[in-house]
Design an enzyme around this catalytic site. Structure first.
Site, mmCIF file in Angstrom:
data_model
loop_
_atom_site.group_PDB
_atom_site.id
_atom_site.type_symbol
_atom_site.label_atom_id
_atom_site.label_comp_id
_atom_site.label_asym_id
_atom_site.label_seq_id
_atom_site.Cartn_x
_atom_site.Cartn_y
_atom_site.Cartn_z
ATOM 1 N N CYS A 34 -16.486 -1.474 -13.633
ATOM 2 C CA CYS A 34 -16.824 -0.810 -12.372
ATOM 3 C C CYS A 34 -15.831 0.290 -12.014
ATOM 4 O O CYS A 34 -16.090 1.086 -11.127
ATOM 5 C CB CYS A 34 -16.879 -1.834 -11.238
ATOM 6 S SG CYS A 34 -15.282 -2.595 -10.927
ATOM 7 N N ASP A 36 -12.907 -0.113 -10.637
ATOM 8 C CA ASP A 36 -12.018 -0.447 -9.521
ATOM 9 C C ASP A 36 -10.589 -0.680 -10.037
ATOM 10 O O ASP A 36 -10.399 -1.191 -11.131
ATOM 11 C CB ASP A 36 -12.506 -1.720 -8.810
ATOM 12 C CG ASP A 36 -13.792 -1.465 -8.042
ATOM 13 O OD1 ASP A 36 -14.202 -0.306 -7.962
ATOM 14 O OD2 ASP A 36 -14.363 -2.429 -7.508
ATOM 15 N N CYS A 103 -14.674 -9.900 -9.642
ATOM 16 C CA CYS A 103 -13.779 -9.081 -8.818
ATOM 17 C C CYS A 103 -12.459 -9.798 -8.564
ATOM 18 O O CYS A 103 -11.421 -9.161 -8.397
ATOM 19 C CB CYS A 103 -14.449 -8.741 -7.495
ATOM 20 S SG CYS A 103 -16.082 -8.039 -7.680
HETATM 21 FE FE1 FES Z 1 -15.330 -3.779 -9.164
HETATM 22 FE FE2 FES Z 1 -15.700 -5.752 -7.501
HETATM 23 S S1 FES Z 1 -17.186 -4.362 -8.192
HETATM 24 S S2 FES Z 1 -13.926 -5.307 -8.635
#
Ligand code: FES
Length: 150
Positions: A34, A36, A103
């Site tokens: 993702c 992040d 996550c």
């Molecule tokens: Fe990337 Fe939650 S969607 S850490």
């Protein structure tokens, strides 16, 4: 997707946000799927986490898990902090939707990297070992055998 009250609380008002200047250990990890990212900084005294802060550029679950992980780790020994699992984090938050379990790996991995960074800087053996989310082939949706619970 239903989030627990505690997740919403930590997402809305995250604890321990920021960066510790001159930190003893720094952990930076990213979720290759993702995108992040999170950074954890720690202050260590007598092998205990005296202070801890985080910065997370990510989804609500990543922010809530980062917040709770820093609460959990504060005051712990380095070994105990490095052993916190994603399931313990989810439990502490009153559960996470299955699609968001990955996550919580970001937060536990960030902490492990920070602990190992401190140890290696002090000429000691790392205790957390290789971090899966730093591995480009890591699948954050995959299950980890050692942490798998039903
Ligand atoms: Fe990337 Fe939650 S969607 S850490």
């Amino acid at each position: 997707m239903i989030y627990s009250e505690k997740v919403m609380e930590h997402f809305g008002n995250p604890h321990n946000v920021g960066v510790i200047p001159n930190a003893d250990g720094v952990g930076e990890v990213g979720n290759p799927i993702c995108g992040d990212v999170m950074k954890i900084t720690i202050k260590v005294d007598d092998d205990r986490i005296e202070d801890i802060k985080f910065q997370t550029l990510g989804c609500g679950a990543a922010i809530a898990t980062s917040s709770i992980v820093t609460d959990m780790a504060k005051g712990m020994t380095l070994a105990d902090a490095a052993a916190i699992t994603k399931n313990q984090v989810a439990e502490e938050l009153g559960g996470l939707p299955p699609a968001k379990m990955h996550c919580s790996v970001l937060a536990t991995d960030g902490l492990k990297v920070a602990v190992d960074d401190y140890l290696v800087k002090h000429g000691r053996e790392p205790i957390a070992g290789p971090i899966k989310s730093s591995d480009p082939n890591f699948d954050p949706h995959g299950d980890e055998d050692d942490e798998h619970e039903h």
